[in-house]
Design a protein around this motif. Structure first.
Motif, PDB file in Angstrom:
ATOM      1  N   GLU A   3       0.958  -0.867   0.175  1.00 49.13           N
ATOM      2  CA  GLU A   3       0.304  -0.140   0.254  1.00 49.13           C
ATOM      3  C   GLU A   3       0.842   1.001   0.115  1.00 49.13           C
ATOM      4  N   ARG A   4       0.597   2.184  -0.942  1.00 49.40           N
ATOM      5  CA  ARG A   4       1.759   3.997  -0.716  1.00 49.40           C
ATOM      6  C   ARG A   4       0.577   4.466  -0.502  1.00 49.40           C
ATOM      7  N   ARG A   5       0.780   5.445  -0.237  1.00 50.67           N
ATOM      8  CA  ARG A   5       0.381   6.463   0.993  1.00 50.67           C
ATOM      9  C   ARG A   5      -0.396   7.309  -0.647  1.00 50.67           C
ATOM     10  N   GLU A   6      -0.920   8.186  -0.327  1.00 46.59           N
ATOM     11  CA  GLU A   6      -1.515   9.616  -1.589  1.00 46.59           C
ATOM     12  C   GLU A   6      -0.873  10.808  -1.350  1.00 46.59           C
ATOM     13  N   ASP A   7      -0.406  10.601  -0.149  1.00 43.82           N
ATOM     14  CA  ASP A   7       0.465  12.031   0.128  1.00 43.82           C
ATOM     15  C   ASP A   7       1.857  12.037  -0.193  1.00 43.82           C
ATOM     16  N   LYS A   8       2.848  10.546  -1.081  1.00 43.58           N
ATOM     17  CA  LYS A   8       3.842  10.752  -1.571  1.00 43.58           C
ATOM     18  C   LYS A   8       3.616  11.092  -3.358  1.00 43.58           C
ATOM     19  N   ILE A   9       5.347  11.357  -3.565  1.00 43.94           N
ATOM     20  CA  ILE A   9       5.280  10.927  -4.743  1.00 43.94           C
ATOM     21  C   ILE A   9       6.837  10.570  -4.420  1.00 43.94           C
ATOM     22  N   ASN A  10       6.983   9.897  -6.622  1.00 43.21           N
ATOM     23  CA  ASN A  10       7.964   9.130  -6.461  1.00 43.21           C
ATOM     24  C   ASN A  10       9.198   9.599  -7.570  1.00 43.21           C
ATOM     25  N   VAL A  11       9.957   9.729  -7.446  1.00 40.85           N
ATOM     26  CA  VAL A  11      10.634  10.525  -8.313  1.00 40.85           C
ATOM     27  C   VAL A  11      12.326   9.046  -9.055  1.00 40.85           C
ATOM     28  N   ALA A  12      12.120   9.014 -10.433  1.00 44.70           N
ATOM     29  CA  ALA A  12      13.556   8.051 -10.555  1.00 44.70           C
ATOM     30  C   ALA A  12      14.573   8.288 -11.557  1.00 44.70           C
ATOM     31  N   VAL A  13      15.478   8.089 -11.129  1.00 50.85           N
ATOM     32  CA  VAL A  13      16.813   8.372 -12.171  1.00 50.85           C
ATOM     33  C   VAL A  13      17.259   7.480 -12.661  1.00 50.85           C
ATOM     34  N   LEU A  14      16.962   7.339 -14.167  1.00 49.20           N
ATOM     35  CA  LEU A  14      19.040   6.504 -15.309  1.00 49.20           C
ATOM     36  C   LEU A  14      19.322   6.964 -15.608  1.00 49.20           C
ATOM     37  N   ALA A  81       6.427   7.316 -11.302  1.00 51.60           N
ATOM     38  CA  ALA A  81       5.635   8.300 -11.566  1.00 51.60           C
ATOM     39  C   ALA A  81       6.911   9.312 -12.829  1.00 51.60           C
ATOM     40  N   HIS A  82       7.692  10.299 -11.842  1.00 50.50           N
ATOM     41  CA  HIS A  82       8.554  10.726 -12.887  1.00 50.50           C
ATOM     42  C   HIS A  82       9.831   9.862 -13.248  1.00 50.50           C
ATOM     43  N   LEU A  83      10.071  10.387 -14.318  1.00 54.38           N
ATOM     44  CA  LEU A  83      11.359   9.269 -15.158  1.00 54.38           C
ATOM     45  C   LEU A  83      12.832  10.394 -15.262  1.00 54.38           C
ATOM     46  N   TYR A  84      13.770  10.704 -14.768  1.00 52.94           N
ATOM     47  CA  TYR A  84      15.022  11.640 -15.425  1.00 52.94           C
ATOM     48  C   TYR A  84      15.989  10.665 -15.991  1.00 52.94           C
ATOM     49  N   ALA A  85      16.371  11.054 -17.043  1.00 54.28           N
ATOM     50  CA  ALA A  85      17.272  10.545 -17.655  1.00 54.28           C
ATOM     51  C   ALA A  85      18.451  11.544 -17.537  1.00 54.28           C
TER      52      ALA A  85
END
Length: 491
Positions: A3-14, A81-85
């Motif tokens: 379960e993930r809380r809705e008040d959190k955001i995630n970011v990914a970096v490649l 949700a958010h992918l940076y390269a």
């Protein structure tokens, strides 16, 4: 599935590294000042998909990225949700851009004049702008901090930028936007972002360098007068040392093991130790001299260091001055080579201060899984700026409405272990300009944007104005307050 809380955001970096493609995912509260927290770290061996930090084989790279994202989303239970390269490696360099406006009569400069001057700046053919370190204005030939309101006959802006060859970003876009149908955030330059975390204002003011020792490349970022003055990528790294050691009639895998376990830059002629290693068949034992191993390591490292010194000397005017009063900070997987800090100090005449990036360089005190390993330092720096970027946009575009929810147990980080024209200084650089051209498959796609590209694919957009792409108007007047000359390439 967690379960993930809705008040959190995630970011990914490649990070498209020469030895491995790395993926890191971080999480933070959508509101508040709490720092981000790394919750996932994984990698796929590059194995030819990436060469010298540049995406080379599009199909293989897309398949490796697909696996990374699938594993991450399955483990975390959420879609990234958010992918940076990252953009790094061959083709990456600094470039000085100048634009001039002249007037027929004395003219009081307005904000509109600044915007018009800025809007005239376009990407040079074959280049893609990634980052602008600062803008410097001059009026009638004299440097000014704030030109608005000053009467002038001539207004000039000089911008120190970081660019790469368009083919480099084209290949990343082909993999992420078109083959994988992903949304892509703005590109990040790892060594530039890391410099903001590990170099002090004083170091940048008096002259210092951040050097990233990678597998197939060594990236040198030189700072002076408070700003980035030169960024260059030398096409040599730790893998070349490993390859050299295969001359001892051992396999590349055994050469890498010997380099890490027994290699050193401390050459001791009295060292008579013999190492037991595996022959190329990986079944037969053989003996090699430890001193001989270190001779190979020192020879290639000496060549890399000569190139670093040449990069710095050129940035300082090409008169042979390679001194660094602010010292050198080193990072990257190949920086772990035993004796490297001492070796660098010796090559600068014993006067150079050399520091290896460690967790102590980072103020948040967290994310030890990244900050404690030199292979992940640029990844951490990119996650840092990506989280700041997304959090700011989230506050403006997607305000969080407080909701009642059950707080689940915080997940621990899931780390997947991995198996298994530069310069004209004859006699110093062992490569020519032909070597610096990215070995990539040319494509012509759109520049990255926040939405997925419409299909059929549109024509490639031109660079156009830098206004709003690199630095906002509020940052136009962040500049050095001295009259020193730039020492890098001009356009």
């Amino acid at each position: 599935m967690r379960e993930r809380r809705e008040d959190k955001i995630n970011v990914a970096v490649l990070d498209f590294g020469s030895s491995a493609i790395k993926l890191a995912v971080a999480e933070k509260m959508a509101t508040g000042e709490e720092p981000f927290r790394t919750i996932y770290l994984d990698s796929e061996p590059a194995e030819g998909a990436v060469q010298r930090g540049v995406v080379f084989n599009l199909s293989e790279t897309s398949e490796k990225v697909r696996k990374l994202l699938q594993r991450a989303e399955a483990e975390l239970g959420v879609e990234v949700a958010h992918l940076y390269a990252s953009i790094s490696g061959q083709g990456l360099h600094s470039l000085l851009i100048r634009q001039v406006e002249e007037y027929d009569a004395p003219h009081e400069i307005t904000q509109g004049d600044i915007e018009r001057l800025w809007s005239k700046i376009e990407e040079p053919d074959g280049k893609f702008f990634l980052n602008a370190d600062f803008a410097r204005f001059s009026v009638n030939g004299s440097s000014v901090l704030r030109p608005v309101g000053v009467k002038a006959m001539k207004l000039q802006v000089s911008i120190q930028t970081v660019v790469t060859d368009s083919m480099v970003t084209d290949n990343v876009e082909e993999v992420l936007l078109h083959k994988l149908d992903l949304e892509l955030e703005p590109y990040l330059v790892g060594v530039v972002e890391l410099s903001k975390r590990v170099l002090t204002t004083e170091q940048k003011r008096i002259g210092s360098a951040l050097v990233d020792f990678g597998a197939e490349t060594t990236t040198v970022a030189y700072f002076n007068h408070g700003v980035l003055e030169s960024l260059r990528v030398i096409p040599m790294g730790g893998s070349q040392i490993t390859y050299d050691l295969t001359d001892l009639d051992i396999s590349p895998e055994e050469a890498e093991r010997v380099k890490i376990a027994h290699g050193s830059l401390s050459l001791d002629t009295s060292d008579k130790e013999e190492l037991i290693v595996k022959a190329p068949d990986m079944r037969t034992d053989k003996r090699v001299s430890r001193y001989n191993v270190n001779q190979y390591i020192e020879a290639r490292t000496h060549e890399i260091v000569d190139n670093i010194k040449a990069v710095i000397a050129r940035a300082k005017g090409g008169n042979g001055d390679d001194k660094l009063p602010g010292g050198m900070v080193i990072t990257g997987g190949a920086s772990k080579l035993s004796g490297l800090p001492e070796y660098l100090k010796e090559k600068w005449g014993g006067e150079l201060s050399v520091k290896q990036v460690s967790p102590a360089f980072f103020s948040d005190g967290g994310n030890q899984e990244l900050t404690a390993n030199s292979e992940f330092h640029t990844l951490y720096a990119m996650l840092f700026v990506a989280n700041v970027d997304v959090a700011k946009r989230h506050e403006v575009e997607e305000p969080i409405v407080a909701q009642e929810s059950t707080v689940s147990e915080e997940p621990t980080i899931h780390i997947v272990e991995e198996e298994g024209d530069l310069m004209n200084q004859p006699g110093v650089l062992p490569f020519d300009e032909e070597d610096l051209k990215p070995q990539v498959e040319p494509v012509t796609k759109e520049k990255p944007r926040r939405e997925k590209p419409a299909k059929p694919k549109k024509e490639k957009s031109k660079g156009g104005s830098l206004l709003g792409r690199l630095i906002g108007l509020k940052d136009l007047f962040v500049m050095a307050d001295d009259d020193s000359n730039f020492s890098d390439d001009e356009e």
